[in-house]
Structures are given as structure tokens and as C-alpha cells.
Write an enzyme that holds these catalytic residues in place. Structure first.
Site, PDB file in Angstrom:
ATOM      1  N   SER A 177       0.829  -1.205   0.000  1.00  0.00           N
ATOM      2  CA  SER A 177       0.000   0.000   0.000  1.00  0.00           C
ATOM      3  C   SER A 177       0.864   1.255   0.000  1.00  0.00           C
ATOM      4  CB  SER A 177      -0.907   0.018   1.228  1.00  0.00           C
ATOM      5  OG  SER A 177      -1.772  -1.083   1.233  1.00  0.00           O
TER       6      SER A 177
HETATM    7  N1  SAH Z   1      -1.382  -4.703   4.129  1.00  0.00           N
HETATM    8  C1  SAH Z   1      -0.679  -4.875   2.879  1.00  0.00           C
HETATM    9  C2  SAH Z   1      -1.538  -4.504   1.670  1.00  0.00           C
HETATM   10  C3  SAH Z   1      -1.590  -5.659   0.733  1.00  0.00           C
HETATM   11  S1  SAH Z   1      -2.721  -5.599  -0.587  1.00  0.00           S
HETATM   12  C4  SAH Z   1       0.645  -4.133   2.877  1.00  0.00           C
HETATM   13  O1  SAH Z   1       0.957  -3.457   3.846  1.00  0.00           O
HETATM   14  O2  SAH Z   1       1.400  -4.270   1.930  1.00  0.00           O
HETATM   15  C5  SAH Z   1      -4.049  -6.604   0.027  1.00  0.00           C
HETATM   16  C6  SAH Z   1      -3.725  -8.040   0.385  1.00  0.00           C
HETATM   17  O3  SAH Z   1      -4.943  -8.635   0.828  1.00  0.00           O
HETATM   18  C7  SAH Z   1      -3.217  -8.905  -0.760  1.00  0.00           C
HETATM   19  O4  SAH Z   1      -2.002  -9.493  -0.412  1.00  0.00           O
HETATM   20  C8  SAH Z   1      -4.325  -9.951  -0.941  1.00  0.00           C
HETATM   21  O5  SAH Z   1      -3.845 -11.229  -1.311  1.00  0.00           O
HETATM   22  C9  SAH Z   1      -4.930  -9.996   0.451  1.00  0.00           C
HETATM   23  N2  SAH Z   1      -6.297 -10.500   0.550  1.00  0.00           N
HETATM   24  C10 SAH Z   1      -7.335 -10.296  -0.298  1.00  0.00           C
HETATM   25  N3  SAH Z   1      -8.438 -10.946   0.119  1.00  0.00           N
HETATM   26  C11 SAH Z   1      -8.092 -11.570   1.306  1.00  0.00           C
HETATM   27  C12 SAH Z   1      -8.784 -12.413   2.221  1.00  0.00           C
HETATM   28  N4  SAH Z   1     -10.055 -12.771   2.043  1.00  0.00           N
HETATM   29  N5  SAH Z   1      -8.101 -12.870   3.298  1.00  0.00           N
HETATM   30  C13 SAH Z   1      -6.814 -12.546   3.498  1.00  0.00           C
HETATM   31  N6  SAH Z   1      -6.092 -11.770   2.656  1.00  0.00           N
HETATM   32  C14 SAH Z   1      -6.730 -11.287   1.567  1.00  0.00           C
END
Ligand code: SAH
Length: 218
Positions: A67
Site C-alpha cells: 500500500s
Molecule cells: N497490508 C498490505 C496490503 C496488501 S494488498 C501491505 O501493507 O502491503 C491486500 C492483500 O490482501 C493482498 O495481499 C491480498 O492477497 C490480500 N487479501 C485479499 N483478500 C483476502 C482475504 N479474504 N483474506 C486474506 N487476505 C486477503
């Protein structure tokens, strides 16, 4: 194996990033300090070394993203954590947001549905600095019933709705920060679980996240 170095140059770029995030309206000094402490370039492929401190999202494994620092700071500020709180994060991704929370001295329980990302984080040396982060491979819609209830829930993927099981796993007085909506744009909401069981819903700015998907991906 990749050698990670946090040079004066990186530290200087990071201080500038903190000022950019502050200019955009983040006032929580503890959150800004956490961003100043964390070598974000460690969380990205070395090809991104020069741009790691720009206030932008970047690609990581499995077509997911790390992010934007402003977004991480925004959600962290809204979460209003205090040391030792139990915080559930949905969407570990790069573990950058989890690290910011760990710097705020809470107990982080973070879930990722992509097996490759979960496995990568197990080998990521820097994260050993944070024994207060517990990593789980699973579907965030289910939460972690055996580890709850939680003081705070933070969802870092675009949620189609407020996941009911996660509301159940919140303490009374607990808060959830969630980017809600399908399509390109989501609205950041903060949900507080009140004593009478009702939910107080506050609405904030618009953001753009990758989708929260049902089930796991191996
Ligand atoms: N918090 C992260 C942002 C990652 S983007 C950071 O600091 O970099 C969002 C993430 O959510 C992705 O890796 C995606 O695979 C995950 N995601 C999406 N749906 C999800 C679910 N149902 N359960 C767990 N993770 C999920």
C-alpha cells in the site's frame, strides 16, 4: 541471499517521505515515527530501491501491492491503537502495514490468502524484529475466532461488505477500519461496536485497494 542495507541515503529519503505524509494531513506522531523507523525498501524488490520512498503503491508477488505510505498512515491513524491491544489485520501482503502496527506496540494477528506471500514473509529476516506479529494463512472473511475477540480490526483490501464474522470477533467498544466498495474506488469507514450491539459507522475519504477475495489461493 539478498543483502539488506539501510544507508544514510535511505534514511534521508524516508525522512522526506514522512514530511510528505504529514503534509497530506497525517498528524499522529507515533504513526509518523513508525514510518520513519521502517526501511520500506526492504519490502520491495531491489529494482525499486530508488523509488521505495515515493508515496506510491508498488507491485509485490502474486499481482498484489504494498500500500501507499499515506494510505497505511491514514488507516493506522483512524485505528487509534494503544500499546498491547489485539489487532486483527486482513491482507498481510508485504507485511509493511503489519510492521507499522508492530511499531505501535500492539499484538498483530495478520491473515493472508495467498500462500506464496505467506511463505515469503516466513523467510523475510527483517520481520524477526517483531515478535508481536503472528502470521496466518487463511481467508480473512473467516477471521480468527480462536484468537479473538480483538480490540481493533483493519482490512487492507477492498471489501464488498462489512464481514459479519469479523464484527462478531470484535470486543464491545472495538473498532474496525475498512475500505468498503467494489469497483475502482472504496470509501474508508470506521465501525465502532457499541454496548447495545449496534454499530456506529463513520465515513472518511476514498481510496483504491486490490479486492478482498473469498477463500484461499495456494
Ligand atoms: N497490508 C498490505 C496490503 C496488501 S494488498 C501491505 O501493507 O502491503 C491486500 C492483500 O490482501 C493482498 O495481499 C491480498 O492477497 C490480500 N487479501 C485479499 N483478500 C483476502 C482475504 N479474504 N483474506 C486474506 N487476505 C486477503
Amino acid at each position: 541471499m539478498r543483502k539488506f542495507e539501510d544507508t544514510y541515503r535511505h534514511k534521508g529519503m524516508r525522512r522526506k517521505l514522512v514530511e510528505v505524509v504529514r503534509q497530506k494531513g497525517i498528524q499522529d506522531e507515533k504513526v509518523l515515527e513508525a514510518i520513519n523507523n521502517i526501511p520500506r525498501h526492504f519490502f520491495l524488490d531491489s529494482a525499486f530501491d530508488e523509488v521505495a520512498y515515493e508515496d506510491r503503491a508498488f507491485p509485490i508477488l502474486e499481482e498484489q501491492t504494498i500500500s501507499q505510505p499515506y494510505t497505511v498512515a491514514y488507516q493506522s491513524q483512524l485505528l487509534e491503537v494503544k500499546p498491547f491491544m489485539k489487532v486483527l489485520e486482513i491482507g498481510t501482503g508485504s507485511a509493511y502495514q503489519a510492521s507499522v502496527l508492530a511499531e505501535l506496540q500492539v499484538q498483530v494477528y495478520t491473515i493472508e490468502r495467498q500462500k506464496k506471500l505467506f511463505d515469503y514473509n516466513k523467510t523475510f529476516q527483517y520481520l524477526r524484529k517483531y515478535p508481536n506479529i503472528k502470521f496466518f494463512y487463511g481467508d480473512g472473511f473467516e477471521g480468527l475466532p480462536t484468537f479473538g475477540p480483538f480490540d481493533r480490526v483493519i482490512i487492507t483490501a477492498a471489501a464488498p461488505e462489512i464481514p459479519p464474522k469479523l464484527i462478531q470477533q470484535m470486543k464491545v467498544g472495538g473498532m474496525m477500519v475498512i475500505p468498503e466498495g467494489i469497483g475502482d474506488v472504496q470509501v474508508m469507514k470506521r465501525i465502532t461496536k457499541l454496548e447495545n450491539g449496534e454499530l456506529k459507522i463513520e465515513v472518511f475519504d476514498q481510496f483504491s485497494f486490490v479486492p478482498m477475495l473469498v477463500g484461499k489461493n495456494d
